[in-house]
Write an enzyme that holds these catalytic residues in place. Structure first.
Site, PDB file in Angstrom:
ATOM      1  CE  LYS A  88       3.959   4.254 -11.872  1.00 26.25           C
ATOM      2  NZ  LYS A  88       2.723   5.214 -11.197  1.00 26.25           N
ATOM      3  CB  SER A 162       2.935   6.229  -7.605  1.00 21.89           C
ATOM      4  OG  SER A 162       2.240   5.356  -8.572  1.00 21.89           O
ATOM      5  CB  SER A 186      -0.279   7.143  -9.789  1.00 21.37           C
ATOM      6  OG  SER A 186      -0.502   6.613  -8.197  1.00 21.37           O
TER       7      SER A 186
END
Length: 611
Positions: A88, A162, A186
């Site tokens: 990420k 996310s 997330s």
């Protein structure tokens, strides 16, 4: 090194399949990984913010060759050798820009985040950095200047956030595994929406050094993978105490105990699906499947969980999110996504007094939650109560996002571990998942049960359509235990079995030794005991395999009287385990009972003998 060759990219391989290709198939990383290098002709894919190019790939492959040489060519010393992974884009990789989904925030770090460094040191190859809800603020995957990441099963729906891009590239079989972050869910919601595994570790197990904070006191680095085995392996490689992270914690000795054969699971007494009958049906089916597999399921009051979940966004913890973007907000607030900015600016509504009061209530609710989970091995919840289209999120971005955190927001506030696993497909073709939630440091116990669950459900891997590979290690000893073979008085129902059960040992399986063992009934032992001896000729002998916590193993061995002891036994399938053996001196006056094939059969023959 030679220039990267051109090849077709493997799709949907598990880590074990990558390992086998290099170990048994003679494959070379430069051939298998070449197609990951982005070119001007590569199709657009907004799951990525940056992808590996030819130069970055060659640099990593050169380093990989040096690591293999240093390991003496032993691939077992590089457990992730040549395995492609993604991170990420709020996690640092040396020389790669970190943007957290905000180009104006970008910086280029000089060193890897600790977790990335550990994965690369194990041989893993970074193939890209993934899209996310900006500054990791959201559970939807739509709050990014790079656009909403689409669900891998239906592009009209959200991917979850996310960690949206990280889940997408794993679900499509591009990366073997990926790193996300999980503050409020997330690392779990995107797993549920894309039919993959999401491991949210105990806070502090995986270092957050080199990770852009969302809520620094709550943040966890999470792992997405196609299988529970892969997620657990990655966590074991990446995890461990790190002095660079002030919130890092060492794993307490004996913290994780194996579950009993019949686990006791809690489910919320009142479930909220916001009218989504399809999500409710999948969860109901999952609970039936858990019961059918032998689990004991009971309902508990979910009120303290709900109240704690609400504190995360309806309390002063938003001030932590503001702290992460304060410098940018002071100079160029307009570059922050409007929804994200609206959330973090709520920090102005809370005082230091409010923060302390909220912390007191968090502690009170955490105590209630831990008390409610006492006596249970885990809590089972829907990973998400529903799923929404990208259009629906565009029309109502805050309310719908908050709904998705009903079963996730409380976990880090209450210091819990969690594992999201696929549960089934809805009637509309979208996947749905469940999450297993345990107390801190129960990560490996959750994984042990999670791999059994994944095998039981037999769902295809992610969105690849590939089946779960055969040979998933269901019978490996849980981390923190030793597998011990018992042959006589410690068998289930026998006089000394309590020495195992009182130490939380768990029966793993019943099997037999290899065919070169002899069994003897020892003389003058109380209670009666057998002795197992390796011999040039013999027969398979029945044994039970018990998983004994490492912390209890010494005390267990201390109770074993001479001439018995613990050695290494070979099983009929070739495995080697620790187990009871007998010194030769103990065979004086003993009776050879090998022909009975085991201690139980011998005792039964005594009871059947006419008197």
């Amino acid at each position: 090194m030679n220039a990267v060759a051109t090849s077709m990219r493997p799709v949907g391989w598990t880590i074990a399949q990558w390992q086998a290709a290099y170990r048994d198939g003679g494959a070379q990383p430069e051939a298998l990984l070449a197609a990951y290098a982005v070119t001007p002709d590569s199709p657009a894919d907004n799951a990525w913010i940056q992808r590996v190019d030819r130069a970055l790939l060659e640099e990593q492959l050169d380093d990989l060759q040096l690591m293999l040489a240093a390991a003496g060519g032993d691939l077992s010393r590089l457990p992730l050798y040549g395995v492609p992974f993604a991170i990420k884009d709020n996690i640092d990789a040396a020389g790669w820009p970190t943007t957290a989904g905000c180009p104006e925030f970008a910086y280029t770090p000089a060193e890897d985040a600790t977790v990335v460094q550990r994965l690369r040191a194990a041989g893993a190859i970074l193939i890209g950095k993934t899209n996310l809800d900006q500054f990791a603020t959201g559970l939807v995957g739509t709050r990014s200047p790079h656009g909403a990441v689409a669900n891998t099963f239906n592009p009209e729906y959200v991917s979850g956030g996310s960690s949206s891009g990280s889940a997408s590239v794993v679900a499509r079989g591009i990366a073997a595994f990926s790193l996300g972050t999980d503050t409020a869910g997330s690392g779990r919601v995107p797993a549920g929406f894309n039919n993959i595994v999401g491991l949210k570790p105990t806070k502090g197990w995986l270092s957050t050094a080199g990770v852009v904070p969302a809520c620094r006191t709550l943040d966890c680095v999470s792992i997405f993978a196609l299988t529970v085995d892969d997620a657990e392996l990655v966590a074991d490689v990446a995890g461990g105490f790190d002095e660079r992270d002030p919130y890092s914690r060492a794993v307490p000795a004996g913290a994780s105990l194996p579950w009993p054969k019949t686990p006791k699971l809690a489910v919320p007494a009142a479930l909220e699906f916001f009218g989504d009958a399809q999500a409710a049906a999948v969860f109901e089916d999952a609970v039936h499947a858990l019961k059918a597999a032998g689990a004991e399921v009971e309902v508990i009051d979910f009120t303290p969980f709900n109240e704690l979940a609400a504190l995360l966004y309806q309390g002063p913890w938003v001030a932590e999110r503001f702290a992460a973007v304060e410098a940018l907000w002071k100079t160029t607030p307009d570059v922050i996504d409007p929804i994200v900015r609206g959330i973090v600016e709520q920090a102005a509504n809370y005082s230091a007094l409010d923060a302390f009061k909220a912390e007191y209530r968090r502690a009170e609710l955490t105590r209630l939650i831990h008390q409610s989970l006492a006596g249970f091995d885990a809590l089972v919840v829907p990973t998400s109560p529903s799923i929404y289209t990208i259009a629906q999120l565009r029309d109502d971005p805050v309310t719908l996002n908050s709904r998705l955190g009903v079963y996730t927001n409380f976990a880090n506030l209450a210091d819990l571990s969690a594992l999201a696993v696929p549960a089934g497909m809805r009637s509309d073709g979208l996947p749905s998942g469940i999450t297993l939630i345990g107390l801190a440091w129960q990560d490996h116990a959750l994984a042990q049960f999670g791999r059994q669950w994944q095998t039981q459900r037999g769902l295809p891997l992610g969105a690849t359509g590939a089946p779960l590979p055969a040979g998933v290690a269901l019978n490996k000893a849980p981390v923190g235990t030793l597998r011990v073979a018992v042959v006589g008085a410690h068998l289930t129902g026998m006089p000394l079995n309590h020495q195992l059960t009182s130490r939380h040992a768990v029966l793993a399986e019943k099997t037999r030794t290899a065919a070169d063992y002899r069994l003897y009934a020892l003389a003058n032992t109380t209670p009666p005991k057998p002795g197992l001896v390796k011999s040039e000729s013999g027969a398979p002998i029945e044994v039970e395999l018990w998983d004994v916590p490492v912390t209890a193993f010494g005390a267990f061995v201390a109770e074993i009287p001479a001439p018995l002891g613990i050695g290494t036994l070979e099983l009929e399938d070739g495995r080697q385990v620790k187990g009871f053996i007998c010194e030769p001196r103990g065979l004086d006056g003993a009776r050879d009972i090998t022909a009975f094939g085991g201690w139980r059969a011998y005792l039964a023959s005594l009871n059947a003998t006419p008197r």
